[in-house]
Design a protein around this motif. Sequence first.
Motif, PDB file in Angstrom:
ATOM      1  N   ASN A  35       0.899  -0.958  -0.069  1.00 30.75           N
ATOM      2  CA  ASN A  35      -0.094   0.070   0.030  1.00 30.75           C
ATOM      3  C   ASN A  35       0.780   1.325  -0.018  1.00 30.75           C
ATOM      4  O   ASN A  35       0.386   2.211  -0.382  1.00 30.75           O
ATOM      5  CB  ASN A  35      -0.924  -0.035   1.134  1.00 30.75           C
ATOM      6  N   ALA A  47       1.810   1.457  -3.601  1.00 34.18           N
ATOM      7  CA  ALA A  47       0.473   1.892  -4.483  1.00 34.18           C
ATOM      8  C   ALA A  47       0.455   3.408  -4.403  1.00 34.18           C
ATOM      9  O   ALA A  47      -0.098   4.212  -4.958  1.00 34.18           O
ATOM     10  CB  ALA A  47      -0.590   1.113  -4.257  1.00 34.18           C
ATOM     11  N   GLU A  81       0.272   6.233  -6.870  1.00 34.11           N
ATOM     12  CA  GLU A  81      -0.851   7.337  -7.010  1.00 34.11           C
ATOM     13  C   GLU A  81      -0.243   8.630  -7.188  1.00 34.11           C
ATOM     14  O   GLU A  81      -1.002   9.330  -7.780  1.00 34.11           O
ATOM     15  CB  GLU A  81      -1.795   6.667  -5.989  1.00 34.11           C
ATOM     16  N   LEU A 118      -1.577  -7.765  -5.173  1.00 36.34           N
ATOM     17  CA  LEU A 118      -1.758  -7.026  -6.258  1.00 36.34           C
ATOM     18  C   LEU A 118      -2.109  -7.737  -7.436  1.00 36.34           C
ATOM     19  O   LEU A 118      -2.324  -7.075  -8.582  1.00 36.34           O
ATOM     20  CB  LEU A 118      -0.242  -6.233  -6.547  1.00 36.34           C
ATOM     21  N   GLU A 169       0.137  -1.786 -11.779  1.00 37.74           N
ATOM     22  CA  GLU A 169      -0.875  -0.625 -11.745  1.00 37.74           C
ATOM     23  C   GLU A 169      -0.062   0.580 -12.239  1.00 37.74           C
ATOM     24  O   GLU A 169       1.206   0.335 -12.879  1.00 37.74           O
ATOM     25  CB  GLU A 169      -0.960  -0.100 -10.326  1.00 37.74           C
ATOM     26  N   LEU A 221       3.571   1.396 -11.315  1.00 35.71           N
ATOM     27  CA  LEU A 221       4.133   0.396 -10.235  1.00 35.71           C
ATOM     28  C   LEU A 221       4.474  -1.066 -10.985  1.00 35.71           C
ATOM     29  O   LEU A 221       3.660  -1.323 -11.712  1.00 35.71           O
ATOM     30  CB  LEU A 221       3.019   0.182  -9.182  1.00 35.71           C
ATOM     31  N   SER A 281      -4.816  -3.347  -4.263  1.00 33.35           N
ATOM     32  CA  SER A 281      -4.291  -2.440  -3.277  1.00 33.35           C
ATOM     33  C   SER A 281      -5.477  -1.600  -2.376  1.00 33.35           C
ATOM     34  O   SER A 281      -6.678  -1.635  -3.049  1.00 33.35           O
ATOM     35  CB  SER A 281      -3.476  -1.200  -3.657  1.00 33.35           C
TER      36      SER A 281
END
Length: 279
Positions: free
Chosen positions: A21, A24, A28, A48, A77, A80, A237
């Motif tokens: 997290n 992530a 973000e 994930l 992601e 990521l 996440s």
Amino acid sequence: MRRIAIINQKGGVGKTTTAVNLSAALAEAGQRGWLIELDAQAHASLHLGLVITDHSPSMYDVLTGQANLGDICHPVESNLWLSPSHLDMAAVEMELAGEVGREIILRDAMATVDQEFDFVILDCPPSLGVLTLNALTAADEVLLPLQPHFLALHGLSKLLKTIELVARRLNPGLVLSNVLYCMYDSGTRLAGEIVHDVQRFLDSERNSSSVWAEAQSFDTVIRKNIRLAEAPSFGQSIFGYAPNSNGAYDYRSLAQEVLRQTTTISDRHRTLSSVQTPL
Ligand SMILES: Nc1ncnc2c1ncn2[C@@H]1O[C@H](COP(=O)(O)OP(=O)(O)OP(=O)(O)O)[C@@H](O)[C@H]1O
Ligand SMILES: [Mg+2]
């Protein structure tokens, strides 16, 4: 680039939840992140939603010299990438037992990857074996997650001594940078007492030459939040699964704190290099 190893040989304290997290949250926030999983349990991959087949290469193959690390950087992601583990990793300890330089395999492998990242996060197993030693050798800093409950500090001196030894023998720049309280329950007196004890210890070490002399506790604490425990079974996440939960709020706040530190670190480097520039 910051290389952060998330380490505590105690099991179930929030290492993987934090590795996933925090990565992530940084992604973000626009940072390019690379999560490397060094635990045979492969919980970060599950979390994930990255499923690799039994025949796909994993960190096991990288550490045993059968695959290139660059070939197992999977995008998971936006911003990521994840290098997954596999159950086979459980055998690495024994397989590398006679190998010369087994503690620096990961560091050497990382040097061959030419992608640019702002952060590398290393999710470690609950032990101080060869996988954790590889993480300590490849990282610049250790983030220590603690669950502030009974026996939270048990074994901590062994961990600190291990970091110190690795810094002395294999990785001179290594430091313990931060302590993070996970699964924090503000309703208990014990949690407050443990935070107080850790802070007193860190303050008493400020002028020492130890690798934890500058360690800070994050202002952000990760509260107990059921959404954080549920998210892995949805392969997401916390930001995909419950973006408005307390868990998402806490990890976003943690990422902002980490980013503020990065600014301070690079300011310090800029100042140092301008001081060292000859006239
Ligand atoms: N803040 C939280 N609130 C509620 N549950 C949490 C929180 N953080 C982690 N958990 C849950 O606690 C359990 C242990 O967390 P996690 O897997 O992150 O620990 P770990 O240190 O990586 O464990 P291991 O040592 O086995 O690798 C998991 O089921 C996770 O979902
Ligand atoms: Mg874990």
